[in-house]
Structures are given as C-alpha cells and as structure tokens.
Design a protein around this motif. Structure first.
Motif, PDB file in Angstrom:
ATOM      1  N   UNK A   1     -10.523 -27.152  -1.855  1.00 37.60           N
ATOM      2  CA  UNK A   1      -9.647 -26.333  -1.028  1.00 37.60           C
ATOM      3  C   UNK A   1      -8.325 -26.047  -1.716  1.00 37.60           C
ATOM      4  N   UNK A   2      -7.774 -27.047  -2.393  1.00 46.04           N
ATOM      5  CA  UNK A   2      -6.477 -26.804  -3.029  1.00 46.04           C
ATOM      6  C   UNK A   2      -6.569 -25.824  -4.199  1.00 46.04           C
ATOM      7  N   UNK A   3      -7.729 -25.746  -4.827  1.00 46.43           N
ATOM      8  CA  UNK A   3      -7.909 -24.739  -5.875  1.00 46.43           C
ATOM      9  C   UNK A   3      -7.915 -23.342  -5.266  1.00 46.43           C
TER      10      UNK A   3
ATOM     11  N   UNK B   1     -18.641 -27.270   3.985  1.00 49.13           N
ATOM     12  CA  UNK B   1     -17.727 -28.281   3.463  1.00 49.13           C
ATOM     13  C   UNK B   1     -18.522 -29.506   3.032  1.00 49.13           C
ATOM     14  N   UNK B   2     -18.145 -30.061   1.871  1.00 44.76           N
ATOM     15  CA  UNK B   2     -18.744 -31.317   1.404  1.00 44.76           C
ATOM     16  C   UNK B   2     -17.617 -32.208   0.914  1.00 44.76           C
ATOM     17  N   UNK B   3     -17.742 -33.489   1.127  1.00 43.96           N
ATOM     18  CA  UNK B   3     -16.746 -34.385   0.566  1.00 43.96           C
ATOM     19  C   UNK B   3     -16.901 -34.418  -0.945  1.00 43.96           C
ATOM     20  N   UNK B   4     -15.766 -34.330  -1.643  1.00 38.54           N
ATOM     21  CA  UNK B   4     -15.820 -34.351  -3.103  1.00 38.54           C
ATOM     22  C   UNK B   4     -16.320 -35.715  -3.568  1.00 38.54           C
ATOM     23  N   UNK B   5     -17.284 -35.722  -4.498  1.00 41.41           N
ATOM     24  CA  UNK B   5     -17.899 -36.991  -4.912  1.00 41.41           C
ATOM     25  C   UNK B   5     -16.915 -37.913  -5.632  1.00 41.41           C
ATOM     26  N   UNK B   6     -16.013 -37.332  -6.400  1.00 45.85           N
ATOM     27  CA  UNK B   6     -15.103 -38.132  -7.218  1.00 45.85           C
ATOM     28  C   UNK B   6     -13.780 -38.432  -6.529  1.00 45.85           C
ATOM     29  N   UNK B   7     -13.564 -37.819  -5.366  1.00 42.01           N
ATOM     30  CA  UNK B   7     -12.296 -38.016  -4.669  1.00 42.01           C
ATOM     31  C   UNK B   7     -12.522 -37.887  -3.172  1.00 42.01           C
ATOM     32  N   UNK B   8     -12.497 -39.016  -2.528  1.00 43.48           N
ATOM     33  CA  UNK B   8     -12.811 -39.074  -1.104  1.00 43.48           C
ATOM     34  C   UNK B   8     -11.906 -38.267  -0.204  1.00 43.48           C
ATOM     35  N   UNK B   9     -10.734 -37.898  -0.723  1.00 40.75           N
ATOM     36  CA  UNK B   9      -9.828 -37.092   0.087  1.00 40.75           C
ATOM     37  C   UNK B   9     -10.199 -35.632   0.037  1.00 40.75           C
ATOM     38  N   UNK B  10     -10.810 -35.236  -1.061  1.00 38.89           N
ATOM     39  CA  UNK B  10     -11.036 -33.826  -1.327  1.00 38.89           C
ATOM     40  C   UNK B  10     -12.221 -33.245  -0.586  1.00 38.89           C
ATOM     41  N   UNK B  11     -12.191 -31.934  -0.426  1.00 38.12           N
ATOM     42  CA  UNK B  11     -13.301 -31.222   0.200  1.00 38.12           C
ATOM     43  C   UNK B  11     -13.779 -30.145  -0.754  1.00 38.12           C
TER      44      UNK B  11
END
Lengths: 153, 153
Positions: free
Chosen positions: B61-63, B90-100
């Motif tokens: 999302x931030x990108x 939406x999927x949780x980012x595998x390498x960063x639990x905060x990210x989507x």
DNA sequence: TCAAACTAGATGCATTTGCATGTATCAGTG
DNA sequence: CACTGATACATGCAAATGCATCTAGTTTGA
C-alpha cells in the motif's frame, strides 16, 4: 504521415501523459506538505493566486473553474469558505445578472503574498536542482502548448 | 553559476511549475469526464492501473501511496471499496507482518483492461494533436527527470 | 413579445477525504 | 530479552467533494 505504426503513437502519448501526471503528483506532494499551507489549503490558495494574477482583479466563478480541478459546486463552496474568512468578495456581474465576480480583499491579497513568497521558494527548491534553465524553458513551452491545444478541443 | 539574477531563476521555476500544473488540470478535466470513468472513478482506476503495470503483480500500500495524490487513510479506504467490489485482494506481506500486499483479481484485471483501452485512446486524442512525437518524447524525458529528482530529495 | 431552451451559480445529500489517533509489527539498544 | 521508538495500516470523526437539482437571469426563435 508517421513512419511508425499507430500503436506506437498511441503508446507514446500515453506514456507522456503518465509521466507528466506522476511528476505533477510528486511535486504537488512535496509542495502541499510544506509549512506554507498550514494556514490555507492549496486549492484555496490557488484561487487567491489566480485572482492576484488577473489584471482586472476580478474573475467570474466559471473562469476560475476552468483553472482548477474542482466541480462547479465544490468551487462555489470553497469560495464560501474564503468569503467567510474575509479573503474574497462576491459581486454580481454588471453585464450578466446570473454571474458572480470574485475579487480579493485587502486581507486576501496580503495572505496570498505571504504564502506566495514561501510557495515560490519551495517550488524553486524542487525544480531548479532537477532541470537546467533551458530545460525548464522547454518544459514550460511544451506544457503550455499542450494546455492551449486541449483547451480548444 | 548562473548568469542571471537569482530572482529570475526562481521566477522561471515557478512559471514552469505553474504551466505544468495547469496543463495537467486541463488534460485531467477532459479525461475524467469521458465515458471511460462512469464505472470507476479515476483515482480507483489509477490503483488498478498501477497494479497492472507491476511485474510481480503485487504492491505494498505504501508503494502505491507514493504514486497517487491521496493521504494514507484515503488510500486505505479507496482500497476497501475496490476490495468490496471484488477488484483487488489484500494479503499480509510475508516478510513484514505490518504490511499489506495488494493484487488484482481476475475481475479487476479485466476492468482495468477495458477502461484502459478507452482511456489510452482518449489520451492520444488529446496529446497527439498538441505535440509532435519529438516534443512528446522531450516532454516525457523532462517530466521523468523532474519526478526522479523530486523523489530523491 | 413571449415561451422554451440555455447558462451561472447555489444547495440538499450521499460519498470521499484528511487529520488525529489506534493497533499491530518491526528494528535498535542496553 | 525487555524496552523504546519507528513503521504500516486501519478507523472515528469532521470537513470537503460531487451529483443531481433548484433558482434566477439570459438568449433564441416563432
């Protein structure tokens, strides 16, 4: 006419627009986050600015509406806010009873100048390091040419 | 450095930005009023488009937020709407639990292509008559240079 | 000359936006 | 490992926006 297939011409136009648009986003992002716009949102400043550049000092609402990316109703209410803050004045147009002439008050003119000075500095800090003077002149020429052409059609 | 007084350099930068901005307004006005955006607002299309151009098919999302002129919270809710319509996932980012991670669904991809085809035609109709191919390439180069420079600072 | 069509701008209302803040995760430090 | 601060995204809420519509003034044409 063109030595290239039509699809390339279409593609080039699309990529050009995309680049123009993204650069606008990038610059606007920076500008509107600056301290100059804590007092007044960018869109509201833009109306003050537009009025300040106008020789007669007065503009019809629909003329202003051509310059900003806002619906007619949104502009009407944006002007309500400016008027409530005493920054602009509405007058009935003398030659057309439906029309409204907008003009800056003294306070509006002062605020425009204050914000404008800082705003212009911010712009220069972003644009000057990015492009040479010649490049800026060329970008100015090309965007103006584009704007003029689009305004006609 | 410059053979011109500083005020001229500042002035040129400001006029260049103003022209770029107004041309963007003029073009965007026309584009968003076209029939292509009856089904989906431009800003929402832009997110679908951005995803469609992305090699991995997924973006944080931030990108995406860097590319569009929206606050973080507005983008979050815009994505809510797209998700509710079944156009993105939406999927949780595998390498960063905060990210989507956001990705297009089949329906989202289809809609993007449908609108995109018409959108690209509209762009070409506005840009091609205004500027020669060489001018477009130069405008593309200059705006990309500006965007890249602004993104760094 | 007068009614119909058109234009400028205002307004009701639902949607969208942004600010401030909340929650969860991550990164760095002792 | 616990703790502090930072980052990513979500959410409550007030404000801004746009669509549809309304009012009033203007233009057109029979």
């Amino acid at each position: 006419m063109s030595s290239q297939p039509a699809s390339s011409a279409v593609r080039l136009a699309a990529e050009t627009w995309e680049s123009l648009f993204r650069s606008q986003v990038a610059v606007m992002r920076k500008l509107q986050s600056g301290p100059a716009f804590k007092e007044l949102p960018v869109k509201e400043y833009d109306v003050l600015f537009t009025l300040s550049r106008c020789p007669s000092g007065q503009l019809r609402l629909n003329e202003i509406n051509d310059k900003v990316l806002l619906s007619q109703s949104s502009l009407s209410r944006l002007v309500d806010r400016l008027e409530k803050r005493g920054l602009v004045e509405r007058t009935t147009a003398p030659d057309d009873g439906r029309g409204v002439l907008l003009s800056l008050t003294e306070a509006g003119s002062e605020l425009q100048k204050t914000i404008g000075r800082e705003h212009v500095r911010d712009i220069a800090h972003l644009v000057a390091p990015a492009l040479t003077a010649d490049e800026q002149r060329e970008l100015l020429r090309l965007t103006e040419k584009l704007r003029a052409s689009v305004a006609e059609h």
